[in-house]
Design a protein around this motif. Sequence first.
Motif, PDB file in Angstrom:
ATOM      1  N   GLU A  71      33.646  19.717  22.679  1.00 11.14           N
ATOM      2  CA  GLU A  71      33.303  21.124  22.456  1.00 11.14           C
ATOM      3  C   GLU A  71      34.445  21.859  21.746  1.00 11.14           C
ATOM      4  OE1 GLU A  71      32.397  22.652  26.314  1.00 11.14           O
ATOM      5  OE2 GLU A  71      30.531  21.519  26.467  1.00 11.14           O
ATOM      6  N   LYS A  72      35.687  21.557  22.138  1.00 13.53           N
ATOM      7  CA  LYS A  72      36.842  22.210  21.505  1.00 13.53           C
ATOM      8  C   LYS A  72      36.946  21.828  20.029  1.00 13.53           C
ATOM      9  CE  LYS A  72      41.899  22.459  21.558  1.00 13.53           C
ATOM     10  NZ  LYS A  72      41.872  23.414  20.526  1.00 13.53           N
ATOM     11  N   GLU A  73      36.735  20.559  19.755  1.00 13.81           N
ATOM     12  CA  GLU A  73      36.871  20.060  18.384  1.00 13.81           C
ATOM     13  C   GLU A  73      35.593  20.212  17.566  1.00 13.81           C
ATOM     14  OE1 GLU A  73      39.564  19.108  16.786  1.00 13.81           O
ATOM     15  OE2 GLU A  73      40.733  19.523  18.579  1.00 13.81           O
ATOM     16  N   LYS A  74      34.529  20.750  18.167  1.00 10.69           N
ATOM     17  CA  LYS A  74      33.243  20.924  17.487  1.00 10.69           C
ATOM     18  C   LYS A  74      32.747  19.599  16.906  1.00 10.69           C
ATOM     19  CE  LYS A  74      34.226  25.720  16.435  1.00 10.69           C
ATOM     20  NZ  LYS A  74      35.601  25.889  16.823  1.00 10.69           N
ATOM     21  N   SER A  75      32.818  18.555  17.745  1.00  9.05           N
ATOM     22  CA  SER A  75      32.358  17.200  17.430  1.00  9.05           C
ATOM     23  C   SER A  75      33.121  16.554  16.272  1.00  9.05           C
ATOM     24  CB  SER A  75      30.856  17.179  17.138  1.00  9.05           C
ATOM     25  OG  SER A  75      30.152  17.602  18.274  1.00  9.05           O
ATOM     26  N   GLU A  76      34.321  17.013  16.002  1.00 13.24           N
ATOM     27  CA  GLU A  76      35.186  16.391  14.992  1.00 13.24           C
ATOM     28  C   GLU A  76      36.280  15.606  15.696  1.00 13.24           C
ATOM     29  OE1 GLU A  76      34.677  16.434  11.680  1.00 13.24           O
ATOM     30  OE2 GLU A  76      32.842  17.539  12.108  1.00 13.24           O
ATOM     31  N   ALA A 128      26.421  14.842  21.639  1.00 14.89           N
ATOM     32  CA  ALA A 128      26.308  16.011  22.503  1.00 14.89           C
ATOM     33  C   ALA A 128      25.174  15.874  23.499  1.00 14.89           C
ATOM     34  CB  ALA A 128      26.108  17.266  21.661  1.00 14.89           C
TER      35      ALA A 128
END
Length: 178
Positions: A71-76, A128
């Motif tokens: 979630e912090k990395e926005k799936s990166e 996710a």
Amino acid sequence: MDITKVISISGMPGLYKVIGQSKSGVIVESLTDKKRFPAFGSSKISSLDDISIYTTGEDMPLKEVLKKLMEKEKSEKCPDVKSLDEKSLRDYISSFLPEYDKERVHLSDLKKLLTWYNLLHDSGLLTAEEPTEEEKLSLSENEKKNLNAGKKDLSGKSALKTNAPHVKVQGVRKTGTA
């Protein structure tokens, strides 16, 4: 995100996916180079589903920690461990997991967490959405064959029991006389 079949083998770098079972252990595939080999029962094998992180409250399963990091990395991908010093690494972990126990969680554990996240991201195992019950219940053809042959446990529990006693049974010699 389904990490139940992803394991870590003590003394070996990286993560491995369980492919099948053999008489003396499991067949695994490396997530980095896709090579397959047997992991024997004498190796210390840990399923990522069984690993948790020390927190100030109750220990948090690794799956939840990976979700927070995703979630912090926005799936990166997250930053490379080699580019962070100790203070910046601890600050980075605190940004998405402020409740981790700073005294019991070692620096090597934090490095391993970020390395594993990047390995899982590169292999496409970080998603996710959770697998649905239908996906969990649907079996591949090989798994159905193993079930019919009695080789797989129906309870869904991990077959990575390494502490089970090994009993050798002595055979009976046939001499040909009655």
